[in-house]
Design a protein around this motif. Structure first.
Motif, short mmCIF file in Angstrom:
data_model
loop_
_atom_site.label_atom_id
_atom_site.label_comp_id
_atom_site.label_asym_id
_atom_site.label_seq_id
_atom_site.Cartn_x
_atom_site.Cartn_y
_atom_site.Cartn_z
N THR A 1 0.84 -1.19 0.00
CA THR A 1 0.00 0.00 0.00
C THR A 1 0.88 1.24 0.00
O THR A 1 1.88 1.30 0.73
CB THR A 1 -0.90 0.03 1.25
N THR B 1 -0.56 8.60 -8.61
CA THR B 1 -0.64 7.78 -7.40
C THR B 1 -1.00 8.62 -6.19
O THR B 1 -0.55 9.77 -6.05
CB THR B 1 0.70 7.06 -7.15
N ASP C 1 -3.39 3.95 -2.20
CA ASP C 1 -3.50 3.12 -3.39
C ASP C 1 -2.81 1.78 -3.17
O ASP C 1 -1.71 1.72 -2.61
CB ASP C 1 -2.86 3.81 -4.60
N ARG D 1 -1.32 1.81 -10.26
CA ARG D 1 -2.11 2.63 -11.18
C ARG D 1 -1.69 2.45 -12.64
O ARG D 1 -1.66 3.41 -13.41
CB ARG D 1 -1.97 4.11 -10.80
#
Length: 234
Positions: free
Chosen positions: A62, A109, A113, A130
């Protein structure tokens, strides 16, 4: 001629040469260990089950933070140049790591995310977030580059002992160019072993050419200065 400009006694040069050669052999073995680690990483398969020491693990992480800024340097003529950098901080398991990314990755980003990571011995070697993918050198590759760079000055001491043996020839301005060659030489050797992009070859080659010219011109000027001093004494 004082001790500073005179050659070291033969017995002392032999001792220094023996120590330098021993150091050079040690550095070569030291770099060889990192080379073995870099080869092991390149040959490692992706882990199919639980992560192990001999495979590249695929883990989920993460993005927990982002950062951007500028890295600036000032040349000898006072000109200041700055290069922007972009970084993401990712958490995976009980680890966190900052990783440099491109501008596009940084812009797309956000904190929170999810990221897909590949790790080797716990270090992130690939990041996907992404739709962007960033790859990084393994710890062994980074260590190999540093160890190759450290070997170059030791090689220089071996040459100095054989060719010169004068303290004034060891601690001299042209030798800063020789020390500067450490990084491009390490980059060229690393590229020859594992391959490099055209841009990396070009940048490393230009840096090597710059420090080579510095060393050659510096020693030519030093040689002329010594000739001029001898001529004045006559």
């Amino acid at each position: 001629m004082g001790a500073w400009h005179g050659r070291l006694p033969a017995w002392l040069r032999i001792l220094v040469l023996a120590a330098a050669v021993t150091g050079l052999i040690g550095c070569a073995r030291w770099a060889g260990e990192a080379y073995d680690g870099a080869v092991a990483y390149r040959r490692a398969p992706l882990c199919t089950g639980a992560p192990g020491p001999d495979c590249v693990a695929r883990v989920t992480g993460t993005v927990i933070d982002t950062a951007t800024g500028e890295s600036c340097t000032t040349a000898s003529d006072g000109v200041r140049s700055c290069t922007p950098y972009y970084r993401l901080r990712v958490r995976y398991g009980d680890r966190t790591a900052w990783r440099d990314v491109g501008h596009g990755t940084y812009e797309d980003t956000h904190r929170g995310d999810p990221a897909r990571l590949r790790t080797w011995h716990g270090a992130v070697v690939r990041l996907e977030v992404r739709g962007h993918t960033e790859t990084y050198l393994s710890p062994a590759d980074q260590s190999l580059a540093l160890r190759l760079a450290a070997t170059w000055p030791v090689f220089g001491v071996v040459l100095w002992t054989v060719v010169s043996g004068r303290l004034s020839g060891l601690i001299a301005f042209p030798n800063l160019g020789w020390l500067g060659l450490s990084l491009p030489v390490a980059g060229l050797v690393h590229g020859a072993l594992f391959g490099a992009s055209i841009l990396e070859w070009a940048m490393t080659g230009m840096l090597a050419a710059f420090f080579t010219a510095w060393t050659a011109i510096g020693w030519r000027m030093e040689w002329r200065w010594r000739r001029w001093r001898r001529w004045r004494r006559w």
